[in-house]
Motif scaffolding. Structure first.
Motif, PDB file in Angstrom:
ATOM      1  N   GLN A   1       0.846  -1.191   0.000  1.00 60.86           N
ATOM      2  CA  GLN A   1       0.000   0.000   0.000  1.00 60.86           C
ATOM      3  C   GLN A   1       0.882   1.241   0.000  1.00 60.86           C
ATOM      4  N   VAL A   2       0.496   2.218  -0.794  1.00 60.29           N
ATOM      5  CA  VAL A   2       1.235   3.472  -0.882  1.00 60.29           C
ATOM      6  C   VAL A   2       0.278   4.619  -0.610  1.00 60.29           C
ATOM      7  N   GLN A   3       0.680   5.522   0.243  1.00 62.59           N
ATOM      8  CA  GLN A   3      -0.079   6.748   0.481  1.00 62.59           C
ATOM      9  C   GLN A   3       0.737   7.931  -0.002  1.00 62.59           C
ATOM     10  N   LEU A   4       0.061   8.866  -0.661  1.00 57.50           N
ATOM     11  CA  LEU A   4       0.731  10.003  -1.289  1.00 57.50           C
ATOM     12  C   LEU A   4       0.149  11.302  -0.745  1.00 57.50           C
ATOM     13  N   VAL A   5       1.026  12.248  -0.425  1.00 56.69           N
ATOM     14  CA  VAL A   5       0.592  13.549   0.081  1.00 56.69           C
ATOM     15  C   VAL A   5       1.317  14.631  -0.700  1.00 56.69           C
ATOM     16  N   GLU A   6       0.519  15.475  -1.397  1.00 55.82           N
ATOM     17  CA  GLU A   6       1.098  16.570  -2.172  1.00 55.82           C
ATOM     18  C   GLU A   6       1.196  17.837  -1.335  1.00 55.82           C
ATOM     19  N   SER A   7       2.108  18.696  -1.738  1.00 55.13           N
ATOM     20  CA  SER A   7       2.216  20.029  -1.149  1.00 55.13           C
ATOM     21  C   SER A   7       2.861  20.949  -2.183  1.00 55.13           C
ATOM     22  N   GLY A   8       2.735  22.257  -1.931  1.00 57.43           N
ATOM     23  CA  GLY A   8       3.436  23.220  -2.768  1.00 57.43           C
ATOM     24  C   GLY A   8       2.579  24.004  -3.727  1.00 57.43           C
ATOM     25  N   GLY A   9       1.279  23.728  -3.786  1.00 60.04           N
ATOM     26  CA  GLY A   9       0.422  24.505  -4.666  1.00 60.04           C
ATOM     27  C   GLY A   9       0.222  25.918  -4.140  1.00 60.04           C
ATOM     28  N   GLY A  10      -0.447  26.729  -4.939  1.00 59.51           N
ATOM     29  CA  GLY A  10      -0.717  28.097  -4.513  1.00 59.51           C
ATOM     30  C   GLY A  10      -1.147  28.973  -5.659  1.00 59.51           C
ATOM     31  N   LEU A  11      -1.177  30.279  -5.386  1.00 58.71           N
ATOM     32  CA  LEU A  11      -1.558  31.285  -6.374  1.00 58.71           C
ATOM     33  C   LEU A  11      -0.294  31.974  -6.874  1.00 58.71           C
TER      34      LEU A  11
ATOM     35  N   SER B   1       4.435   7.185   1.393  1.00 57.75           N
ATOM     36  CA  SER B   1       4.705   6.219   2.454  1.00 57.75           C
ATOM     37  C   SER B   1       4.890   4.853   1.810  1.00 57.75           C
ATOM     38  N   GLY B   2       5.494   3.917   2.555  1.00 56.50           N
ATOM     39  CA  GLY B   2       5.677   2.589   2.003  1.00 56.50           C
ATOM     40  C   GLY B   2       7.062   2.398   1.427  1.00 56.50           C
ATOM     41  N   SER B   3       7.527   1.175   1.469  1.00 52.57           N
ATOM     42  CA  SER B   3       8.910   0.885   1.101  1.00 52.57           C
ATOM     43  C   SER B   3       9.097   0.602  -0.375  1.00 52.57           C
ATOM     44  N   PHE B   4       8.014   0.550  -1.143  1.00 50.49           N
ATOM     45  CA  PHE B   4       8.133   0.166  -2.541  1.00 50.49           C
ATOM     46  C   PHE B   4       8.115   1.350  -3.491  1.00 50.49           C
ATOM     47  N   PHE B   5       8.076   2.570  -2.935  1.00 48.66           N
ATOM     48  CA  PHE B   5       7.951   3.735  -3.796  1.00 48.66           C
ATOM     49  C   PHE B   5       9.034   3.780  -4.860  1.00 48.66           C
ATOM     50  N   GLY B   6      10.246   3.426  -4.475  1.00 53.09           N
ATOM     51  CA  GLY B   6      11.364   3.514  -5.408  1.00 53.09           C
ATOM     52  C   GLY B   6      11.220   2.628  -6.631  1.00 53.09           C
TER      53      GLY B   6
END
Length: 118
Positions: free
Chosen positions: A1-11, A25-30
């Protein structure tokens, strides 16, 4: 299972830049292909850039030469650098990941809003 969290958006004003981040998250992302989709207001979600586990990249024609996708597998993080932004780049940007491709990804982030004013 992989969980993804974005950041950095804006105007940002047209011509400006933003850098989006996607922490996984998770060890298989790579081992996964990851990418960034965007959904403009009233339109369907579209793939704008993707990067394989080996670092091969691919871009939509509309962003080629302006956006750069990258990843740091040691940090479980992907990035999208947005330069020379245009009002038509406005939308919600989603990080996605799967293996071996992300044509129909199983894992999605919650999205981050990018608004480009003219």
């Amino acid at each position: 299972q992989v969980q993804l969290v974005e950041s950095g958006g804006g105007l940002v004003q047209a011509g400006g830049s933003l850098r989006l981040s996607c922490l996984a998250s998770g060890s298989f992302f790579g081992t996964y292909t990851m990418g960034w989709y965007r959904q403009p207001p009233g339109n369907q979600r579209e793939l704008v850039a993707k990067i394989t586990s080996g670092g091969s990249t691919n871009y939509a024609d509309s962003v080629n030469g302006r956006f750069t996708i990258s990843r740091d597998n040691a940090k479980n993080t992907g990035y999208l650098q947005l330069n020379s932004l245009k009002p038509e780049d406005t939308g919600v940007y989603f990080c996605a990941a799967d293996w071996p491709t992300i044509s129909r990804p199983r894992y999605w982030g919650q999205g981050t809003q990018v608004t480009v004013s003219s």
